[in-house]
Design an enzyme around this catalytic site. Structure first.
Site, PDB file in Angstrom:
ATOM      1  N   GLU A   1     -21.347  -6.681  -8.983  1.00  0.00           N
ATOM      2  CA  GLU A   1     -19.196  -6.973  -8.574  1.00  0.00           C
ATOM      3  C   GLU A   1     -18.732  -6.309  -9.922  1.00  0.00           C
ATOM      4  O   GLU A   1     -17.887  -6.232  -9.690  1.00  0.00           O
ATOM      5  CB  GLU A   1     -19.484  -7.934  -8.166  1.00  0.00           C
ATOM      6  CG  GLU A   1     -20.025  -8.378  -7.128  1.00  0.00           C
ATOM      7  CD  GLU A   1     -20.063 -10.119  -6.564  1.00  0.00           C
ATOM      8  OE1 GLU A   1     -20.486 -10.802  -7.438  1.00  0.00           O
ATOM      9  OE2 GLU A   1     -18.694 -10.660  -6.046  1.00  0.00           O
TER      10      GLU A   1
ATOM     11  N   GLY B   1     -29.476 -13.487  -4.822  1.00  0.00           N
ATOM     12  CA  GLY B   1     -30.197 -13.523  -5.174  1.00  0.00           C
ATOM     13  C   GLY B   1     -31.712 -13.979  -4.007  1.00  0.00           C
ATOM     14  O   GLY B   1     -32.460 -13.152  -4.495  1.00  0.00           O
TER      15      GLY B   1
ATOM     16  N   GLY C   1     -27.354 -14.738  -0.654  1.00  0.00           N
ATOM     17  CA  GLY C   1     -27.403 -15.760  -2.123  1.00  0.00           C
ATOM     18  C   GLY C   1     -27.064 -17.322  -1.738  1.00  0.00           C
ATOM     19  O   GLY C   1     -27.165 -17.882  -0.697  1.00  0.00           O
ATOM     20  N   ASN C   2     -26.784 -18.352  -2.812  1.00  0.00           N
ATOM     21  CA  ASN C   2     -26.635 -19.618  -2.527  1.00  0.00           C
ATOM     22  C   ASN C   2     -25.666 -19.402  -1.699  1.00  0.00           C
ATOM     23  O   ASN C   2     -24.863 -20.234  -0.673  1.00  0.00           O
ATOM     24  CB  ASN C   2     -25.842 -19.709  -3.820  1.00  0.00           C
ATOM     25  CG  ASN C   2     -26.069 -21.495  -3.482  1.00  0.00           C
ATOM     26  OD1 ASN C   2     -27.492 -21.912  -2.992  1.00  0.00           O
ATOM     27  ND2 ASN C   2     -25.622 -22.700  -4.616  1.00  0.00           N
TER      28      ASN C   2
ATOM     29  N   ASN D   1     -14.234 -13.228 -14.994  1.00  0.00           N
ATOM     30  CA  ASN D   1     -14.260 -14.674 -14.237  1.00  0.00           C
ATOM     31  C   ASN D   1     -14.066 -15.920 -13.983  1.00  0.00           C
ATOM     32  O   ASN D   1     -15.126 -16.313 -14.290  1.00  0.00           O
ATOM     33  CB  ASN D   1     -16.173 -13.861 -13.108  1.00  0.00           C
ATOM     34  CG  ASN D   1     -15.952 -14.678 -11.836  1.00  0.00           C
ATOM     35  OD1 ASN D   1     -14.978 -15.603 -11.486  1.00  0.00           O
ATOM     36  ND2 ASN D   1     -17.263 -14.558 -11.190  1.00  0.00           N
TER      37      ASN D   1
ATOM     38  N   ARG E   1     -24.207 -24.813   3.131  1.00  0.00           N
ATOM     39  CA  ARG E   1     -23.042 -24.835   3.572  1.00  0.00           C
ATOM     40  C   ARG E   1     -23.638 -24.982   4.794  1.00  0.00           C
ATOM     41  O   ARG E   1     -25.208 -23.771   4.833  1.00  0.00           O
ATOM     42  CB  ARG E   1     -21.772 -23.917   3.482  1.00  0.00           C
ATOM     43  CG  ARG E   1     -21.387 -24.218   2.046  1.00  0.00           C
ATOM     44  CD  ARG E   1     -19.956 -23.198   1.098  1.00  0.00           C
ATOM     45  NE  ARG E   1     -20.832 -22.196   0.447  1.00  0.00           N
ATOM     46  CZ  ARG E   1     -19.804 -21.179   0.073  1.00  0.00           C
ATOM     47  NH1 ARG E   1     -19.716 -20.285   0.752  1.00  0.00           N
ATOM     48  NH2 ARG E   1     -20.780 -20.616  -0.884  1.00  0.00           N
TER      49      ARG E   1
ATOM     50  N   GLY F   1     -31.983 -12.434  -0.828  1.00  0.00           N
ATOM     51  CA  GLY F   1     -31.868 -11.041  -0.573  1.00  0.00           C
ATOM     52  C   GLY F   1     -32.500 -10.129  -1.801  1.00  0.00           C
ATOM     53  O   GLY F   1     -33.833  -8.720  -1.285  1.00  0.00           O
TER      54      GLY F   1
ATOM     55  N   LYS G   1     -16.811 -16.000 -17.078  1.00  0.00           N
ATOM     56  CA  LYS G   1     -17.964 -15.263 -17.049  1.00  0.00           C
ATOM     57  C   LYS G   1     -17.369 -13.974 -17.612  1.00  0.00           C
ATOM     58  O   LYS G   1     -16.160 -13.787 -16.805  1.00  0.00           O
ATOM     59  CB  LYS G   1     -18.717 -15.414 -15.861  1.00  0.00           C
ATOM     60  CG  LYS G   1     -19.806 -16.052 -15.423  1.00  0.00           C
ATOM     61  CD  LYS G   1     -20.404 -15.887 -14.196  1.00  0.00           C
ATOM     62  CE  LYS G   1     -21.250 -17.029 -13.495  1.00  0.00           C
ATOM     63  NZ  LYS G   1     -20.865 -16.900 -12.568  1.00  0.00           N
TER      64      LYS G   1
ATOM     65  N   HIS H   1     -25.808  -9.978   2.126  1.00  0.00           N
ATOM     66  CA  HIS H   1     -25.897 -10.806   0.747  1.00  0.00           C
ATOM     67  C   HIS H   1     -26.296 -11.652   0.739  1.00  0.00           C
ATOM     68  O   HIS H   1     -25.758 -13.234   1.302  1.00  0.00           O
ATOM     69  CB  HIS H   1     -24.184 -10.160   0.498  1.00  0.00           C
ATOM     70  CG  HIS H   1     -23.631 -11.541  -0.830  1.00  0.00           C
ATOM     71  ND1 HIS H   1     -23.610 -10.273  -1.677  1.00  0.00           N
ATOM     72  CD2 HIS H   1     -23.806 -12.465  -1.388  1.00  0.00           C
ATOM     73  CE1 HIS H   1     -23.425 -11.256  -2.823  1.00  0.00           C
ATOM     74  NE2 HIS H   1     -24.002 -12.808  -2.765  1.00  0.00           N
TER      75      HIS H   1
ATOM     76  N   ARG I   1     -11.658 -11.044 -11.624  1.00  0.00           N
ATOM     77  CA  ARG I   1     -12.289 -11.134  -9.925  1.00  0.00           C
ATOM     78  C   ARG I   1     -11.163 -11.914  -9.397  1.00  0.00           C
ATOM     79  O   ARG I   1     -10.916 -12.733 -10.588  1.00  0.00           O
ATOM     80  CB  ARG I   1     -13.367 -12.033 -10.458  1.00  0.00           C
ATOM     81  CG  ARG I   1     -13.803 -12.325  -8.521  1.00  0.00           C
ATOM     82  CD  ARG I   1     -15.101 -12.680  -8.979  1.00  0.00           C
ATOM     83  NE  ARG I   1     -16.078 -13.465  -7.813  1.00  0.00           N
ATOM     84  CZ  ARG I   1     -15.906 -13.948  -6.578  1.00  0.00           C
ATOM     85  NH1 ARG I   1     -16.634 -14.941  -7.896  1.00  0.00           N
ATOM     86  NH2 ARG I   1     -16.848 -14.011  -5.978  1.00  0.00           N
TER      87      ARG I   1
ATOM     88  N   HIS J   1     -16.946 -12.070  -0.228  1.00  0.00           N
ATOM     89  CA  HIS J   1     -18.112 -11.727  -1.460  1.00  0.00           C
ATOM     90  C   HIS J   1     -17.761  -9.571  -0.845  1.00  0.00           C
ATOM     91  O   HIS J   1     -19.094  -8.691  -0.796  1.00  0.00           O
ATOM     92  CB  HIS J   1     -19.933 -11.485  -0.477  1.00  0.00           C
ATOM     93  CG  HIS J   1     -20.140 -12.830  -0.419  1.00  0.00           C
ATOM     94  ND1 HIS J   1     -20.090 -13.844   0.667  1.00  0.00           N
ATOM     95  CD2 HIS J   1     -20.477 -13.998  -1.696  1.00  0.00           C
ATOM     96  CE1 HIS J   1     -20.623 -15.369  -0.050  1.00  0.00           C
ATOM     97  NE2 HIS J   1     -20.672 -14.840  -1.346  1.00  0.00           N
TER      98      HIS J   1
HETATM   99  P1  AMP Z   1     -27.274 -15.796  -6.070  1.00  0.00           P
HETATM  100  O1  AMP Z   1     -26.251 -16.443  -5.697  1.00  0.00           O
HETATM  101  O2  AMP Z   1     -26.969 -14.366  -5.925  1.00  0.00           O
HETATM  102  O3  AMP Z   1     -27.144 -16.142  -7.439  1.00  0.00           O
HETATM  103  O4  AMP Z   1     -28.153 -16.496  -5.143  1.00  0.00           O
HETATM  104  C1  AMP Z   1     -29.009 -17.731  -5.770  1.00  0.00           C
HETATM  105  C2  AMP Z   1     -30.119 -18.448  -4.521  1.00  0.00           C
HETATM  106  O5  AMP Z   1     -30.689 -16.930  -4.616  1.00  0.00           O
HETATM  107  C3  AMP Z   1     -31.381 -19.084  -5.531  1.00  0.00           C
HETATM  108  O6  AMP Z   1     -30.377 -20.306  -5.125  1.00  0.00           O
HETATM  109  C4  AMP Z   1     -32.244 -19.017  -5.195  1.00  0.00           C
HETATM  110  O7  AMP Z   1     -32.311 -19.884  -3.353  1.00  0.00           O
HETATM  111  C5  AMP Z   1     -32.411 -17.184  -4.558  1.00  0.00           C
HETATM  112  N1  AMP Z   1     -33.276 -17.180  -5.277  1.00  0.00           N
HETATM  113  C6  AMP Z   1     -33.267 -16.484  -6.305  1.00  0.00           C
HETATM  114  N2  AMP Z   1     -34.851 -16.007  -6.969  1.00  0.00           N
HETATM  115  C7  AMP Z   1     -35.355 -15.805  -5.926  1.00  0.00           C
HETATM  116  C8  AMP Z   1     -37.122 -16.304  -5.479  1.00  0.00           C
HETATM  117  N3  AMP Z   1     -37.356 -15.372  -6.839  1.00  0.00           N
HETATM  118  N4  AMP Z   1     -36.437 -16.052  -4.364  1.00  0.00           N
HETATM  119  C9  AMP Z   1     -36.414 -16.630  -3.880  1.00  0.00           C
HETATM  120  N5  AMP Z   1     -35.633 -17.073  -3.657  1.00  0.00           N
HETATM  121  C10 AMP Z   1     -34.749 -16.589  -4.743  1.00  0.00           C
END
Ligand code: AMP
Length: 408
Positions: free
Chosen positions: A389, A335, A214-215, A12, A245, A337, A19, A212, A95, A184
């Site tokens: 992924e 993250g 996450g950030n 990636n 965003r 979810g 990565k 999904h 990726r 995604h």
């Molecule tokens: P990702 O982009 O999938 O890596 O998700 C990142 C986001 O997941 C982070 O910015 C956090 O806001 C959220 N996150 C990770 N761990 C937790 C947790 N234990 N509780 C709440 N939010 C989390």
């Protein structure tokens, strides 16, 4: 005698990070996992975990070429490495972010594919160029093996025109490729399939909404295993508010910021991309962990950010259930979810009319692992499925390289 353990490599390649993971050829085991960070910036690092051994180095990595050299050195390291020779790598999966309307599925990389990816650069000026650098470097390093590209957009290529055409003059779509693409997709494909497996039902029978979270955030409606609608559109702004965003806003706001506040297009783009979403509303962080903690301590703007986030997710769940004529499964991933019972609880509250009811104890326990969190006997299954992924890319790579008979 030393037996050559065959492995496959996933890559990636982003603008400042690479990565990589090495999988066994049945794609059941990760042999090594590494990352080169801050390429071309001060403070570059190379880190890897291989066969239980951690290895980290700070060293200058001025270019992607040197980043690949560093990764190869780590993979072949006599003490901390994972393989003895590059010949052990059977195939490489990349990726790739934007496949535009040219790639409907993962594909074997040829010179022609690389040319098409170059053609798509204007659609993803931030993401496709580093992906292309990664593909070039890896093909030069491993010229004798199949390379496969798995696109973030391709899963959503099954959307019908009524979901992907924007209500703009039609010529913009015809002449300039202006349409909804979605992102995604590899994650949505992986978790929707995995959810069907966990439920012991064929994907072809299910209407699934994927959250999904996450950030970056993608909502997707997946009917009979195919994406029929998704929340991110042409660029990566639309849908649910994200870490930084904005998500869905009235486009009229952009003209207001431009004309009334005298902001330049670049400044507006920067605000919508980097200063909005959870960060913009809370004023403290784009990280849901921080926001939840502050909300618990009484910070009202953090509480508002959490509530807005869940409310936007909830509205998409309703919209996609309507679009599909029902919902059998609601899947949380990424993250937030995977790790935030509180956010999942806020999303599901009041959705009993769609058969969505949480089992509070199961929801509370499900953190970063696969779980069924709906009330037993509930009409709609609710699941947590950690996304993977890389595994999906590795499986596609094995299949397209003709190596994947036992992969799973
Ligand atoms: P990702 O982009 O999938 O890596 O998700 C990142 C986001 O997941 C982070 O910015 C956090 O806001 C959220 N996150 C990770 N761990 C937790 C947790 N234990 N509780 C709440 N939010 C989390």
């Amino acid at each position: 005698m030393y037996k050559i353990p065959e492995v496959i490599l996933t890559i990636n390649c982003g603008s400042s990070t690479i990565k990589y993971q090495l999988f066994t050829t049945d794609v059941r085991e990760v042999v090594a996992k590494g990352m080169v960070s801050r390429i071309g910036e001060p403070g570059s690092t190379v880190e890897q975990e291989a066969r239980g051994r951690q290895f980290r180095q700070e060293r200058p990595v001025p270019s992607h070429h040197q980043a690949f050299e560093a990764a190869v050195e780590f993979l072949l390291h006599p003490e901390h490495g994972a393989i003895r020779a590059l010949e052990e790598i059977e195939a490489v999966g990349h990726r790739a972010v934007h496949g535009g309307d040219l790639f409907f599925e993962s594909t074997l990389i040829t010179d022609e594919v690389v040319e098409k990816l170059e053609e798509l650069v204007p659609l993803a000026p931030l993401h496709n160029p580093p992906n292309l650098v990664g593909i070039r470097e890896a093909r030069a390093l491993l010229p004798g093996v199949p390379h496969v590209a798995a696109f973030d957009t391709s899963f959503h290529q099954t959307m019908p025109p009524k979901a992907y055409v924007y209500p703009l003059p039609y010529d913009y779509y015809l002449k300039h490729r202006v349409r909804r693409y979605g992102f995604h997709g590899t994650s949505c494909r992986y978790v929707s399939r995995r959810a069907a497996e966990m439920l012991g039902r064929p994907a072809s029978e299910l209407k699934t909404v994927v959250c999904h979270l996450g950030n970056g955030v993608t909502m997707a409606a997946v009917r009979e295993g195919r994406s029929v609608d998704t929340s991110i559109g042409f660029a990566t702004f639309s849908g649910v508010m994200m870490g930084t965003r904005s998500g869905d806003i009235d486009p009229g706001l952009i003209f207001y910021l431009y004309r009334r506040l005298g902001m330049s297009p670049e400044a507006i783009e920067n605000v919508l991309y980097k200063e909005s979403g959870l960060l913009g509303v809370s004023g403290v962080s784009n990280d849901m962990r921080v926001i939840e903690e502050r909300a618990r301590a009484g910070d009202e703007r953090c509480r508002l950010a959490m509530e807005m986030f869940a409310y936007m997710v909830k509205k998409y769940v309703g919209a996609y259930a309507a679009a599909m004529g029902g919902i059998d499964a609601l899947v949380f991933t990424a993250g937030i979810g995977e790790n935030s019972p509180e956010s999942r609880g806020l999303v599901c509250a009041g959705l009993g009319f769609l058969g969505i009811e949480l089992d509070p104890a199961a929801n509370d326990l499900a953190r970063g692992r696969e779980a069924i969190i709906g009330r037993p006997g509930g009409r709609t299954a609710v699941l947590v499925v950690p996304t993977n992924e890389e595994k999906m890319i590795a499986l596609d790579t094995m299949r397209l390289a003709g190596l994947g008979k036992n992969a799973g």
